[in-house]
Design a protein around this motif. Sequence first.
Motif, PDB file in Angstrom:
ATOM      1  N   THR A 139       0.446  -1.525   0.320  1.00 35.43           N
ATOM      2  CA  THR A 139      -0.198   0.162  -0.016  1.00 35.43           C
ATOM      3  C   THR A 139       0.754   1.554  -0.195  1.00 35.43           C
ATOM      4  OG1 THR A 139      -1.162  -1.416   1.497  1.00 35.43           O
ATOM      5  CG2 THR A 139      -2.212   1.303   1.464  1.00 35.43           C
ATOM      6  N   SER A 143      -2.179  -1.357  -3.713  1.00 34.61           N
ATOM      7  CA  SER A 143      -3.083  -0.268  -3.291  1.00 34.61           C
ATOM      8  C   SER A 143      -2.799   1.203  -3.014  1.00 34.61           C
ATOM      9  CB  SER A 143      -4.612  -1.324  -2.723  1.00 34.61           C
ATOM     10  OG  SER A 143      -2.863  -0.545  -0.684  1.00 34.61           O
ATOM     11  N   ASN A 144      -3.295   1.674  -4.048  1.00 33.16           N
ATOM     12  CA  ASN A 144      -3.607   3.749  -4.055  1.00 33.16           C
ATOM     13  C   ASN A 144      -4.269   4.111  -2.906  1.00 33.16           C
ATOM     14  OD1 ASN A 144      -2.041   2.014  -6.514  1.00 33.16           O
ATOM     15  ND2 ASN A 144      -0.143   3.670  -5.521  1.00 33.16           N
ATOM     16  N   THR A 195      -1.573  -2.749  -9.907  1.00 31.39           N
ATOM     17  CA  THR A 195      -2.030  -1.989  -9.047  1.00 31.39           C
ATOM     18  C   THR A 195      -3.655  -2.835  -9.279  1.00 31.39           C
ATOM     19  OG1 THR A 195      -1.357   0.138  -8.896  1.00 31.39           O
ATOM     20  CG2 THR A 195      -4.270  -0.067  -7.730  1.00 31.39           C
ATOM     21  N   ALA A 220      -5.583   3.004   4.721  1.00 30.01           N
ATOM     22  CA  ALA A 220      -3.773   1.757   4.456  1.00 30.01           C
ATOM     23  C   ALA A 220      -4.148   0.699   5.334  1.00 30.01           C
ATOM     24  CB  ALA A 220      -3.133   3.002   3.800  1.00 30.01           C
ATOM     25  N   MET A 249      -5.878  -2.103   5.179  1.00 27.30           N
ATOM     26  CA  MET A 249      -5.457  -3.470   3.381  1.00 27.30           C
ATOM     27  C   MET A 249      -4.405  -3.801   3.876  1.00 27.30           C
ATOM     28  SD  MET A 249      -7.638  -2.722   0.921  1.00 27.30           S
ATOM     29  CE  MET A 249      -7.230  -2.971  -0.190  1.00 27.30           C
ATOM     30  N   SER A 297      -7.500  -8.168   4.274  1.00 29.03           N
ATOM     31  CA  SER A 297      -7.727  -7.532   2.748  1.00 29.03           C
ATOM     32  C   SER A 297      -8.294  -8.782   2.336  1.00 29.03           C
ATOM     33  CB  SER A 297      -6.014  -7.264   3.008  1.00 29.03           C
ATOM     34  OG  SER A 297      -5.417  -8.676   3.175  1.00 29.03           O
TER      35      SER A 297
END
Length: 920
Positions: A27, A202-203, A238, A262, A265, A271
Amino acid sequence: PAVSPAAERLRYILGEDDEPPNPTLFTEMDTLQHDGEEMEWKESARWIKFEEKVEEGGERWSKPHVSTLSLHSLFELRTCLQTGTVLLDLDGYSLPQIIDDVIEKQIEDGLLKPELREKISYVLLRKHRHQTKKPIHRSLADIGKSVSSNTSLSLRLQLLRSGCGKEGGKAKFWQLLPSPPSSFQQLKNKFIKKIPKDAEASNVLVGEVEFLEKPFVAFVRLLQATMLGGVTEVPVPTRFLFILLGPAGKAKSYNEIGRAIATLMVDDLFSDVAYRARDREDLIAGIDEFLDEVIVLPPGEWDPNIRIEPPKKVPSAEKSAGGGGGGSDDGEMPEVHEIGEELAWTGRFCGGLYLDIKRKLPWFPSDFYEGFHIQSISAILFIYLGCITNAITFGGLLGDATDNYQGVMESFLGTAMAGSMFCLFAGQPLIILSSTGPILIFEKLLFDFSKGNGIDYMEFRLWIGLHSALQCLILVATDASFIIKYITRFTEEGFSTLISFIFIYDAIKKMIGAFKYYPINSDFKPDYVTMYKCECIAPDPAPVAPNTTNMSLYNAINLTALDWTQLSKKECLKYGGSLVGKSCKFVPDLALMSFILFFGTYSMTLTLKKFKFSRYFPTKLRKLVSDFSIFMSILMFVGLDVLFGLNTPKLQVPTDFKPTRVDRGWFVFPFGKNPWWVYLASALPALLVTILIFMDQQITAVIVNRKEHKLRKAAGYHLDLFWVGILMAICSFMGLPWYVAATVISIAHIDSLKMETETSAPGEQPQFLGVREQRVTGIIVFVLTGISVFLAPILKYIPMPVLYGVFLYMGVASLNGIQFWDRCKLFLMPAKHQPDYVFLRHVPLRRIHLFTLVQIVCLAVLWILKSTVAAIIFPVMILALILVRRLLDFVFSQHDLAWIDNIIPEKEKKKEDDKKKKKK
């Protein structure tokens, strides 16, 4: 306990465990930076498991630490997900297209005014600047690279602004754009090594803008992970996007929400939820479940700016998912004493052996190719030195005990042959064979008995060996190894502690021996150095008798013409002179030098072994130093010894390939020297040898196959014993010593082959994966031992004290991880300083001390027996240990024993039956 609706829901989506595990998520959180009119996304934190922040002033990454979130931000995040846009399984192939779809959805749902579309997409497509070594100055860093030149970029932005109305045309235009390649900056990034191969990203994008009145929130899961060019600092595709843009003035709050999502995640449970969620409600259930597990620290007593160090051990996801709330480790019982199905009694002839072979055959090829690894080299060097030292020590002792019928040469040949055969074909190739103490004592008694009663020793020994080999094979055929089930930790640890103590004791004893051999010159007084001299004085002219044989010598050297003052000490004594003076008895301080070599090797090895956990140098190098610690210490102190050139005792290896005694060959003939009844009567002493071999072999096998070592390839107790029996017969025929599994060296072998995870997230301790199970190291060690005879010129540089240091290290290292040893140390610790052992939570300290005392008494008895002639009944005493353990059932409750020892198999069955009855 009642299950919350959130947990119910999760149980339903997470469903069965047979699905493949989800990829690791990397992340990255980027925040929007304003610089006058210009805007850019700047990376501010990243997570693999722990959080790393960009230090504002230092332009560097912080140390990995545990993320601390404010509870408020988690609730705000929950609200965001309830009200914002959630797109699951969006088919995306480039960032502009994804952003376009998100904005489209927001407008559809009436969350965004259509006239803001252009501004939002302009903001979201600003370039991303990553925290690499140097800040990338306003170059057209990333988005620019995705299209060939600057002009096309401005063209794209104009099209983006102008083409907002023409729906159809725009979509086609985005599809024309190539998917951006990974930039050079990304590929050069060393951080990629820390990320597992199949990871996805993951952004998280958060920022504040002037033109919004209420926050713009979107959570996107892509159908397939897609490379989005320069959005991520490393070339990882991503899968998830979380966007939060809000009205100006609340930047800190947005940042906290970004950190919250974040952190979620990278949480194992959440997740999984994110990957499998079907709708918005599932995600919210995931947050609720996370909130159930959250622990709050009161603000007054704790400063949120303190960074919490990553823990040494992280609790596994299964545990945290299982028990709602903390402290779920209280009620349950410890793991049961698992000895695999290898020891089930089959009731068929050779049933166990057949199953062992069936189990081990599929692994046979991998046993070879898995051995080729740099780690194997260090294991080979370490174990090889252990083996030859052992072979030489035992060879020497055997030679003394049997009048050189078996000496160092036999010991070498036997070790090489038996060991390599065993490693090639046996069930557990990690076991190292060697001669052991009890066998040595048996040989001594046997030799004395034969000598006293006029029986030929070698032939008698051959018959004992054959009977014993036959008895071993009978034990194999009848699956007798299943008795090992009754060897619980109590016996196992008593045995291995004893062997470790023997190693330590022997090493120190040999070291002290050097002080007797080279006494320290304690009566040397520096002040009187003027008086110290040593002269050679000529003998009084002897009355020369005509019949003396010495005449030739006297004539050869005209004694009177000799200058006696010029002779060396050796010559002086040779010609019958005498030494007179105070310094004649002087011996150099070899004992002290030996001690330095001995203790130096030991302590340096210990230090280098721990180097793996130090802060210096990169992980790879630390690991290499730790693996080669023994080898480096030996090299260092051998070098030191060579440098000083003192005459310390050196390793003496036989140089000729022939039996130690001239009057014996390499084959013992079975008939002719003893009366016929000896051939039958030898079955009795053989029974003792069988028990000895059986106990020694199988206890070591149990210790090697412990659950803690995480071995994948099953054990083969019956197959091991089968080969020990066969090798015993062969060794008896060749007049070589008998071999059996050596506990300490086998543990050392396993220790030097332990594997750990290669890519561990920053801040994470490498996880122990298991042991490199293969046959290569063992075979090479024993082949080397066989050809040591030809390596003698090199080996003669190794001082014996260095090898005693290695022995001491082996003994001490094999005490590590023995629970009995941990419990012994508790006697010396005040309660508040005791480590948090699991058994201390469940069993009162006085019961633990009582149990330890019983073990210490047993150990003392074994030690006393071992040191006297009674050592021959040593294996029988180990059977007695099993008995003592059965008696402890009457002293301790099963609950206590389950924690500090293992429950005996029958009792386990009883407990299971009781449980079943209760359920009914």
